[in-house]
Design a protein around this motif. Structure first.
Motif, mmCIF file in Angstrom:
data_model
loop_
_atom_site.group_PDB
_atom_site.id
_atom_site.type_symbol
_atom_site.label_atom_id
_atom_site.label_comp_id
_atom_site.label_asym_id
_atom_site.label_seq_id
_atom_site.Cartn_x
_atom_site.Cartn_y
_atom_site.Cartn_z
ATOM 1 N N ALA A 16 0.819 -1.220 0.000
ATOM 2 C CA ALA A 16 0.000 0.000 0.000
ATOM 3 C C ALA A 16 0.848 1.264 0.000
ATOM 4 O O ALA A 16 0.302 2.367 -0.062
ATOM 5 C CB ALA A 16 -0.927 -0.008 1.221
ATOM 6 N N ARG A 17 2.171 1.107 0.061
ATOM 7 C CA ARG A 17 3.057 2.282 0.121
ATOM 8 C C ARG A 17 3.745 2.476 -1.221
ATOM 9 O O ARG A 17 4.342 1.554 -1.777
ATOM 10 C CB ARG A 17 4.109 2.114 1.222
ATOM 11 N N ALA A 18 3.709 3.711 -1.719
ATOM 12 C CA ALA A 18 4.314 4.015 -3.018
ATOM 13 C C ALA A 18 5.827 4.121 -2.940
ATOM 14 O O ALA A 18 6.500 4.081 -3.978
ATOM 15 C CB ALA A 18 3.727 5.320 -3.563
ATOM 16 N N ASP A 19 6.390 4.268 -1.734
ATOM 17 C CA ASP A 19 7.839 4.465 -1.614
ATOM 18 C C ASP A 19 8.606 3.157 -1.464
ATOM 19 O O ASP A 19 9.823 3.172 -1.280
ATOM 20 C CB ASP A 19 8.154 5.391 -0.438
ATOM 21 N N ILE A 20 7.920 2.013 -1.530
ATOM 22 C CA ILE A 20 8.584 0.718 -1.406
ATOM 23 C C ILE A 20 8.659 0.061 -2.778
ATOM 24 O O ILE A 20 7.636 -0.247 -3.391
ATOM 25 C CB ILE A 20 7.849 -0.186 -0.401
ATOM 26 N N ASP A 21 9.874 -0.152 -3.252
ATOM 27 C CA ASP A 21 10.076 -0.756 -4.563
ATOM 28 C C ASP A 21 9.933 -2.270 -4.537
ATOM 29 O O ASP A 21 9.392 -2.867 -5.459
ATOM 30 C CB ASP A 21 11.474 -0.401 -5.093
ATOM 31 N N GLU A 22 10.452 -2.893 -3.494
ATOM 32 C CA GLU A 22 10.464 -4.353 -3.454
ATOM 33 C C GLU A 22 10.384 -4.814 -2.017
ATOM 34 O O GLU A 22 10.929 -4.175 -1.110
ATOM 35 C CB GLU A 22 11.735 -4.889 -4.123
#
Length: 496
Positions: free
Chosen positions: A41-47
């Motif tokens: 749900a977080r846009a700042d987590i790539d993987e």
């Protein structure tokens, strides 16, 4: 100068999250899955990657820790309780990771190096202890979080180095603050649980109450005794019985309830659990940390049976204290106990309201927010400070009762305002001899000075400097009394 490799290959602001668990029971992995879901749900987590550390260890190690624990639970519960209590004192084990665990941790270390995370979340104390060692040795430079999975804090979860410690309830936070832990590193967020992907139907206020009888993931035989007791109940009800992976138990219960017609529904492992929790009126089963948290988030009160000595007994104590549960201490009275709750609709409604007040459905998201928005430098608790905290716990005193060279002091990063070290006053004197400034301040420095430093001092500087040449800090004593302010909406914005 800052090391450019410290935060891995990601661009600034992009996160790679590694979640470490251990498959001792289903709860730790369930909490890991909940954090993984919150990452999406977080846009700042790539993987994001989840790793059960027991699955990459040796077969013998995995068997002894995973299966061996439940053998003790079944055959020697008094030994489980003894082990829980003797390890309840924080920092009772202050030495390095033992050789056997170190060897079995090598695949985990390799996985960390290959993934190059910017943040690591631990939902079991085994990887948490390993990460503390890696932070102090300078092997990793990721933010690290320790996430407890029971309502009562247990000393094995407290390590010598971490960025954030997330507890299930406020009382645990107060306990650690009283022992001298800084409030900016400890938060009461609740236990992470998965969020239902599909909304559940509302409870049927006009129909008979629905019981959700759980045998746990492994399918404990105690569930058959519960079902047999419900056959003699006078109250109107329906029941869904969850038998986990135990197919023999499922067949036995299906035969047992066959004369009752469609009053009972018997299932094995099911993907319907979130919906069932929200449709049921009363849960009957063990008070595991994750099961209890899921029930509380769903506003589902509990009838507690067969708790594991130690953590599950304490979970049950907390739930009963909140008014969200009752406990059956003997199998012969289970049916009567359930009847007592169902025959008083007002009591059931009060218990449901208490469960909703106790629930923390956003715990997983709050853990991520607290970690990723929190300090970039770890908190280091020196071996001497660990010894002081253990002594406090054994002598039943708090940090502010201590005076002299063994009392605790904190070093606070002047720029970030976060606590970076907890040490004994005697250790502070050694640092002041080396790093005091003419104006009375303190600036920790790395570089050539490391050659002449003691081993413990080198570990401290290596962990908190994180490649910087120097770090200005201020010295703080623990406050006279822990001042506990109400938690904010996210549950982690707690200050002294």
């Amino acid at each position: 100068m800052r090391r450019t490799s410290a935060r891995g290959p990601c661009a600034a602001g992009r996160e790679r999250v590694l979640i470490l668990s251990a498959g001792v029971g289903a709860g730790h992995n369930s909490a890991a899955a909940a954090v993984q879901q919150a990452c999406a749900a977080r846009a700042d987590i790539d993987e994001v990657q989840v790793l059960d550390v027991l699955q990459v260890s040796s077969v013998l190690y995995r068997t002894l820790l995973g299966k061996g624990y439940f053998v003790l639970v079944e055959d020697l519960p008094w030994l489980v309780e003894w082990g829980y209590n003797i390890n309840d004192r924080p920092f009772r084990r202050r030495g390095p990771v033992d050789p056997w665990t170190r060897v079995n941790a090598l695949p985990v270390i390799d996985a960390i190096k290959q993934f190059r995370p910017t943040a690591i979340v631990c939902t079991h104390f085994l990887p948490a202890q390993l990460l503390a060692s890696l932070l102090l040795r300078g092997v990793i430079d990721a933010r690290t979080a320790v996430v407890t999975t029971d309502y009562d804090f247990q000393g094995l979860w407290l390590t010598g180095a971490f960025h954030a410690l997330f507890l299930a309830r406020e009382e645990g936070r107060v306990e650690l603050m009283a022992l001298g832990l800084p409030p900016d590193r400890v938060a009461a967020t609740g236990i992470p649980i998965a969020t239902p992907l599909n909304p559940a139907p509302a409870r049927d206020a006009n129909g008979p109450p629905m019981l959700l009888i759980s045998a746990g993931a492994t399918g404990g035989d105690y569930a058959a005794a519960i079902v047999r007791q419900t056959l003699h109940m006078r109250s109107s009800f329906t029941a869904t019985v969850l038998c986990g992976r135990n197919n023999a138990l499922r067949q036995r219960i299906e035969q047992l309830v066959a004369p009752a017609g469609d009053r009972y529904r018997v299932l094995g492992l099911t993907a319907e659990m979130p919906q069932l929790l929200r449709r049921a009126d009363l849960f009957v089963g063990k008070p595991g940390g994750l099961s209890a948290s899921e029930c509380m988030a769903a506003g589902l009160p509990m009838v507690l049976v067969n708790p594991i000595p130690g953590q599950e007994v304490r979970n049950g104590d907390y739930l009963m204290e909140q008014g969200a549960a009752v406990r059956c201490n003997t199998p012969a009275t289970i049916g009567w106990k359930i009847d007592e709750v169902l025959r008083d609709p007002g009591r059931l409604q009060r218990m449901q309201a208490a469960a909703r007040r106790t629930g923390r459905p956003d715990a997983a998201a709050d853990v991520l927010t607290g970690l990723l928005d929190g300090p970039s430098r770890p908190l280091v608790v020196t071996r001497a400070a660990q010894k002081t905290i253990l002594a406090e716990s054994e002598q039943r005193v708090v940090a502010t009762d201590l005076t002299g060279p063994s009392s605790l002091v904190r070093l606070v990063d002047l720029a970030a305002g976060s606590t970076v070290a907890l040490l004994q006053a005697e250790e502070l004197g050694d640092l002041q001899k080396r790093y005091a400034t003419p104006d009375g301040g303190l600036v920790l420095r790395g570089g050539h000075a490391h050659v002449s430093l003691r081993w413990e001092e080198r570990r401290l500087l290596r962990a908190i400097l994180r490649g910087d040449d120097e770090l200005p800090v201020r010295v703080e004593m623990p406050p006279p009394t822990p001042r506990i302010l109400p938690a904010g909406p996210a549950g982690h914005d707690l200050k002294d």
